[in-house]
Motif scaffolding. Sequence first.
Motif, mmCIF file in Angstrom:
data_model
loop_
_atom_site.group_PDB
_atom_site.id
_atom_site.type_symbol
_atom_site.label_atom_id
_atom_site.label_comp_id
_atom_site.label_asym_id
_atom_site.label_seq_id
_atom_site.Cartn_x
_atom_site.Cartn_y
_atom_site.Cartn_z
ATOM 1 N N CYS A 109 83.538 12.558 40.284
ATOM 2 C CA CYS A 109 82.434 13.420 39.847
ATOM 3 C C CYS A 109 81.109 12.759 40.206
ATOM 4 C CB CYS A 109 82.503 13.647 38.338
ATOM 5 S SG CYS A 109 83.936 14.642 37.832
ATOM 6 N N LEU A 110 80.295 13.466 40.973
ATOM 7 C CA LEU A 110 79.017 12.917 41.419
ATOM 8 C C LEU A 110 78.021 12.909 40.263
ATOM 9 C CD1 LEU A 110 78.631 14.635 44.919
ATOM 10 C CD2 LEU A 110 80.010 12.639 44.268
ATOM 11 N N GLN A 111 77.402 11.753 40.046
ATOM 12 C CA GLN A 111 76.457 11.600 38.932
ATOM 13 C C GLN A 111 75.162 10.956 39.427
ATOM 14 O OE1 GLN A 111 76.887 13.020 36.202
ATOM 15 N NE2 GLN A 111 79.080 13.410 36.140
ATOM 16 N N PRO A 112 74.335 11.731 40.149
ATOM 17 C CA PRO A 112 73.023 11.203 40.544
ATOM 18 C C PRO A 112 72.109 11.117 39.331
ATOM 19 C CG PRO A 112 73.127 13.540 41.025
ATOM 20 C CD PRO A 112 74.503 13.141 40.525
ATOM 21 N N GLN A 113 70.923 10.582 39.522
ATOM 22 C CA GLN A 113 69.959 10.543 38.431
ATOM 23 C C GLN A 113 69.686 11.974 37.943
ATOM 24 O OE1 GLN A 113 66.522 7.758 38.683
ATOM 25 N NE2 GLN A 113 67.095 7.587 40.836
ATOM 26 N N GLY A 114 69.414 12.091 36.642
ATOM 27 C CA GLY A 114 68.954 13.368 36.110
ATOM 28 C C GLY A 114 67.454 13.426 36.311
ATOM 29 N N ASP A 115 66.737 13.959 35.339
ATOM 30 C CA ASP A 115 65.275 13.915 35.407
ATOM 31 C C ASP A 115 64.812 12.472 35.228
ATOM 32 O OD1 ASP A 115 64.702 16.832 35.544
ATOM 33 O OD2 ASP A 115 65.850 16.782 33.686
ATOM 34 N N SER A 116 65.577 11.721 34.446
ATOM 35 C CA SER A 116 65.357 10.287 34.322
ATOM 36 C C SER A 116 66.589 9.600 34.913
ATOM 37 C CB SER A 116 65.145 9.916 32.849
ATOM 38 O OG SER A 116 66.232 10.366 32.067
ATOM 39 N N TYR A 117 66.779 8.317 34.629
ATOM 40 C CA TYR A 117 67.900 7.597 35.238
ATOM 41 C C TYR A 117 69.258 8.192 34.884
ATOM 42 C CZ TYR A 117 64.801 3.623 36.328
ATOM 43 O OH TYR A 117 63.806 2.816 36.828
ATOM 44 N N THR A 118 69.406 8.638 33.627
ATOM 45 C CA THR A 118 70.728 8.971 33.096
ATOM 46 C C THR A 118 70.899 10.468 32.880
ATOM 47 O OG1 THR A 118 69.992 8.759 30.796
ATOM 48 C CG2 THR A 118 70.771 6.755 31.887
ATOM 49 N N ARG A 119 72.144 10.861 32.651
ATOM 50 C CA ARG A 119 72.431 12.243 32.273
ATOM 51 C C ARG A 119 73.707 12.288 31.435
ATOM 52 N NH1 ARG A 119 75.235 15.041 37.257
ATOM 53 N NH2 ARG A 119 74.150 16.906 36.541
ATOM 54 N N ARG A 120 73.746 13.247 30.546
ATOM 55 C CA ARG A 120 74.916 13.404 29.677
ATOM 56 C C ARG A 120 76.187 13.654 30.490
ATOM 57 N NH1 ARG A 120 75.619 17.755 24.819
ATOM 58 N NH2 ARG A 120 77.881 17.901 24.827
ATOM 59 N N SER A 121 76.031 14.326 31.611
ATOM 60 C CA SER A 121 77.173 14.726 32.429
ATOM 61 C C SER A 121 78.101 13.559 32.766
ATOM 62 C CB SER A 121 76.661 15.379 33.726
ATOM 63 O OG SER A 121 77.714 15.694 34.590
ATOM 64 N N ALA A 122 77.544 12.359 32.889
ATOM 65 C CA ALA A 122 78.380 11.198 33.216
ATOM 66 C C ALA A 122 79.452 10.986 32.156
ATOM 67 C CB ALA A 122 77.515 9.947 33.346
ATOM 68 N N PHE A 123 79.090 11.183 30.897
ATOM 69 C CA PHE A 123 80.049 10.977 29.813
ATOM 70 C C PHE A 123 81.022 12.147 29.699
ATOM 71 C CE2 PHE A 123 76.428 8.274 28.896
ATOM 72 C CZ PHE A 123 77.069 7.060 28.722
#
Length: 514
Positions: free
Chosen positions: A319-333
């Motif tokens: 699953c591709l997890q680029p930066q969100g609006d900031s470094y992180t995103r909930r999608s990674a979890f």
Amino acid sequence: MGNRKIDVGSKTSDPSPKDEVVPKVESPPEFPFMSALMTAENTSDPCGGRYIYVHDLPPKFNDDMLKECRSLSLWTNMCKYTTNAGLGPPLENIEGVFSETGWYATNQFAVDVIFNNRMKQYDCITKDSSIAAAIFVPFYAGFDIARYLWGYNISRRDAASLELVDWLMKRPEWKIMDGRDHFLVAGRITWDFRRLSEDENDWGSKLLFLPAAKNMSMLVVESSPWNANDFAIPYPTYFHPAKDADVFDWQDRMRKLNRKYLFSFAGAPRPGNPKSIRGQLIDQCRSTKACKLLECDFGESKCHSPSSIMKMFQSSLFCLQPQGDSYTRRSAFDSMLAGCIPVFFHPGSAYTQYTWHLPKNFSSYSVFISENDVRKKNLSIEETLRQIPPQQVEIMREAVIKLIPSLIYADPRSKLETLSDAFDVSVQAVINKVTRLRKNIIQGRTEYDNFIEENSWKYALLDEGQREVGYHEWDPFFSKPKEGEGDSNGASAEAAKSSWKNEQRSQSRKRSSL
């Protein structure tokens, strides 16, 4: 308190004459936290070294906010999300994607209330602060600032933080370590609390720059690479099991799934951000049948359906997890909960963030592809992922599945028996941090040599026994946008604003799809 030097006198082999006064030998100093350290030596006490003292804050700092839940967000009615101890309303398992119990429509910013309710179930709460391994401050910092981020002046945004600090500093518990044994939780990104200037147009509150707050530890869903007083904890997912068996059953289910897609991506492009690689990822995903894509900016309401998102992650190996609006995103979890191997493009999206919850050896559970290589358009994500041997993919997926317990927040109304969830891992990490600090104070030493706060992100990556940081291959990823203690006026503050604008768009799309 502090690095006190003790003169214990000198030894002499000659006995003193009886009529001579023997000088007193000073004993080691009694630090006010010695009782707390000594509880850990009591092997018959299951809570030894684990006691938490919880401040009894005036309700305006927590419960009263929930009574005004409609005002907690400009675009989202948070009332339904604060139900069920902060988990939100139960999710229907129409598509059979979830297990039968433990699934809720949890808001990604709800950690304040989830964590506080979990603390109420913690088995080692003490009323005696002198034996506490750490002290919890149940201030809903994230909910507080969310009310005032748009359309309010800085005095309104800072009011509760200043009141809280004033209240804490008058407490006897504060004086034990000047707040360095205190911690609080905010379910928002750190940039919402790092306003450097008194400019009304600057973003957020200045909570994390207040001198007293610099002594405390603040747990946020995204921390600053350049500051030492915040620590990243996982965004909440949709899964909040009530017992261990629910977790084991889910893990077994994720192991057995047939994953027909090599990789997937759920997200929207960021045309206003020239540094974003999301456009390239979407293009690469569109160009192959090996990728499943959920485009979130083109009227596809499935992007806002937990069932659709989890179904996609469950059908993918990566699953591709680029930066969100900031470094992180909930999608990674969400993706790791589905047993999908995350592919990160910036070390700030996970590796330098969730160091309490994720292995230091990032290649054991994830793939790293530098976003610089994607930008240059000389790298095929599909080819890169296909080069990983199937046996290695199997090992990595099992590593992700084994991480699931430590990445989820159990139902605050119950308690897991043998497993440690994200709450347990976080509390133990805070206890370990405070315990190390206390032992260092007694020994008159510091944890690191020549500590440089601007290099904060590097310290958690040091090997055992290392006390000083040097050059790191990720240095180029964390070059500061501007000089100073943070970058409140720079890229990170803009990222925080963008996050809120996208939340507004997200809510508009949700309403229009109903």
